[in-house]
Enzyme design. Sequence first.
Site, PDB file in Angstrom:
ATOM      1  N   ASP A  14       3.381   5.657  -7.081  1.00 56.69           N
ATOM      2  CA  ASP A  14       3.049   5.675  -5.654  1.00 56.69           C
ATOM      3  C   ASP A  14       3.177   7.080  -5.072  1.00 56.69           C
ATOM      4  O   ASP A  14       2.312   7.550  -4.333  1.00 56.69           O
ATOM      5  CB  ASP A  14       3.974   4.717  -4.879  1.00 56.69           C
ATOM      6  CG  ASP A  14       3.920   3.302  -5.439  1.00 56.69           C
ATOM      7  OD1 ASP A  14       2.989   3.000  -6.203  1.00 56.69           O
ATOM      8  OD2 ASP A  14       4.816   2.506  -5.101  1.00 56.69           O
TER       9      ASP A  14
ATOM     10  N   TYR B 242      11.888  -6.919  -9.022  1.00 50.23           N
ATOM     11  CA  TYR B 242      11.299  -5.668  -9.539  1.00 50.23           C
ATOM     12  C   TYR B 242      12.300  -4.998 -10.485  1.00 50.23           C
ATOM     13  O   TYR B 242      11.976  -4.663 -11.626  1.00 50.23           O
ATOM     14  CB  TYR B 242      10.956  -4.729  -8.372  1.00 50.23           C
ATOM     15  CG  TYR B 242      10.279  -3.457  -8.826  1.00 50.23           C
ATOM     16  CD1 TYR B 242       8.894  -3.361  -8.878  1.00 50.23           C
ATOM     17  CD2 TYR B 242      11.022  -2.343  -9.228  1.00 50.23           C
ATOM     18  CE1 TYR B 242       8.265  -2.205  -9.314  1.00 50.23           C
ATOM     19  CE2 TYR B 242      10.409  -1.189  -9.673  1.00 50.23           C
ATOM     20  CZ  TYR B 242       9.026  -1.121  -9.698  1.00 50.23           C
ATOM     21  OH  TYR B 242       8.419   0.024 -10.146  1.00 50.23           O
TER      22      TYR B 242
ATOM     23  N   LEU C 287       0.836  -1.210   0.000  1.00 52.13           N
ATOM     24  CA  LEU C 287       0.000   0.000   0.000  1.00 52.13           C
ATOM     25  C   LEU C 287       0.865   1.253   0.000  1.00 52.13           C
ATOM     26  O   LEU C 287       0.405   2.348   0.304  1.00 52.13           O
ATOM     27  CB  LEU C 287      -0.931  -0.006   1.218  1.00 52.13           C
ATOM     28  CG  LEU C 287      -1.940  -1.152   1.233  1.00 52.13           C
ATOM     29  CD1 LEU C 287      -2.729  -1.173   2.533  1.00 52.13           C
ATOM     30  CD2 LEU C 287      -2.892  -1.012   0.050  1.00 52.13           C
TER      31      LEU C 287
HETATM   32  C1  GLA Z   1       5.650  -0.539  -6.972  1.00 51.28           C
HETATM   33  C2  GLA Z   1       6.393   0.670  -7.535  1.00 51.28           C
HETATM   34  C3  GLA Z   1       5.509   1.441  -8.531  1.00 51.28           C
HETATM   35  C4  GLA Z   1       4.933   0.518  -9.588  1.00 51.28           C
HETATM   36  C5  GLA Z   1       4.317  -0.727  -8.936  1.00 51.28           C
HETATM   37  C6  GLA Z   1       3.890  -1.745  -9.959  1.00 51.28           C
HETATM   38  O1  GLA Z   1       4.558  -0.129  -6.193  1.00 51.28           O
HETATM   39  O2  GLA Z   1       6.767   1.529  -6.492  1.00 51.28           O
HETATM   40  O3  GLA Z   1       6.251   2.482  -9.121  1.00 51.28           O
HETATM   41  O4  GLA Z   1       5.886   0.173 -10.548  1.00 51.28           O
HETATM   42  O5  GLA Z   1       5.198  -1.360  -8.032  1.00 51.28           O
HETATM   43  O6  GLA Z   1       2.867  -1.245 -10.735  1.00 51.28           O
END
Ligand code: GLA
Length: 384
Positions: free
Chosen positions: A169, A219, A122
């Site tokens: 985010d 990631y 979140l």
């Molecule tokens: C994380 C990253 C965002 C985005 C999401 C995947 O929350 O902080 O920038 O890439 O993953 O959508």
Amino acid sequence: MKENEVRASFEKKFGGDYRIFAAPGRINIIGEHTDYNEGFVLPAAIDKRIYVAIRPVNGSIVTINSVDFDQTINFNPEDELPDLPHWALYPFGVVKELQKQGLKPGAFEAAFGGDIPDGAGLSSSAALESAFATALNHLFDLGLSKMALAKTGQSAEHNYAGVRCGIMDQFASIYGRAGHVMKLDCRSLEYEYFPLDLGKYSLMLIDTRVKHSLAVSEYNSRRNDCEEGVMILQSQMPQVRSLRDVRPKDIYPYKGMMGEEIFLRCEYVTEENERVTETCKALTEGDLDRVGRLMYASHKGLRNKYNVSCAELDLLVDTARTVEGVLGARMMGGGFGGCTINLVKSENADTFRKVTKAAFFQKFGTEPAYYQVNTGDGAGESGK
Ligand code: GLA
């Protein structure tokens, strides 16, 4: 209430006057792993926040108390990388990123805490960055725009937390508006608010309460995969700057050149961008069935093509499909744990909770957590 705890902690540790700022966490309806590909996202800020009580002090030492970790640290903003606990790297990173822009936030003392569940996807870290960036901007009259604050938080995340995240985010945490989702074009940074009117339906989050350790490295490696895909596409179509510039059909001819894995990553991103646009249209038309179908399709892509889901998330989404009144479900955020977001008819919410809890417990021997989400406003001074 968390804000009161933060106030009490500041008063106990430091005493005297202070100001209080807050920044929210976020949900994302759809548009996952598209932000760093200059694509579209559809997040909303939520009513769970990080609160920072803060005041400027003379001298050069910053002191920060984390209410939730029950720890107080100091650093000198001139230091390169002091030995700090992980949570402190976020405010430290924000200070350093402000300095890199030629700004001079002064020394301060602060206490912070929040009610955004940690590790749930979140964006509690973006909220922490946004709360400090907003607080320092006001406290020291730095004159930064909202977008500059979001970018400051994003750079802190890149350079001090080691995640090469996109802008979603921090953007959501700064720009949120209660009752609305935001469609952000991550290339032009233009955005549009859409009212989130779900009628008899609501959004429910189910937290797997797992965060697989691969999350950060995977990631970053997905981001590399996409960059590799873009390079291959560019060698054939020089006008392509990012996956935003291509549609699924444009990339099929290059499948052989890309190899299966890179192709699937790129295919997912191009399809997800189209799903965001379709979801906005469906929301405007009040077609929640369609929104739900797009959410399921998003999960399928994240699971099979982008490969960022995990057994716990998949079980929750698979189970959601079997429950009456559930229109859509998908993993949310970066993946490898955290929450699923579910579009559920409110009258079926209890059954949905029972069924998913039982299935989850049977397979993993633990219980997930459930959060009712409400949208909320973006970062600002509390009470103003
Ligand atoms: C994380 C990253 C965002 C985005 C999401 C995947 O929350 O902080 O920038 O890439 O993953 O959508």
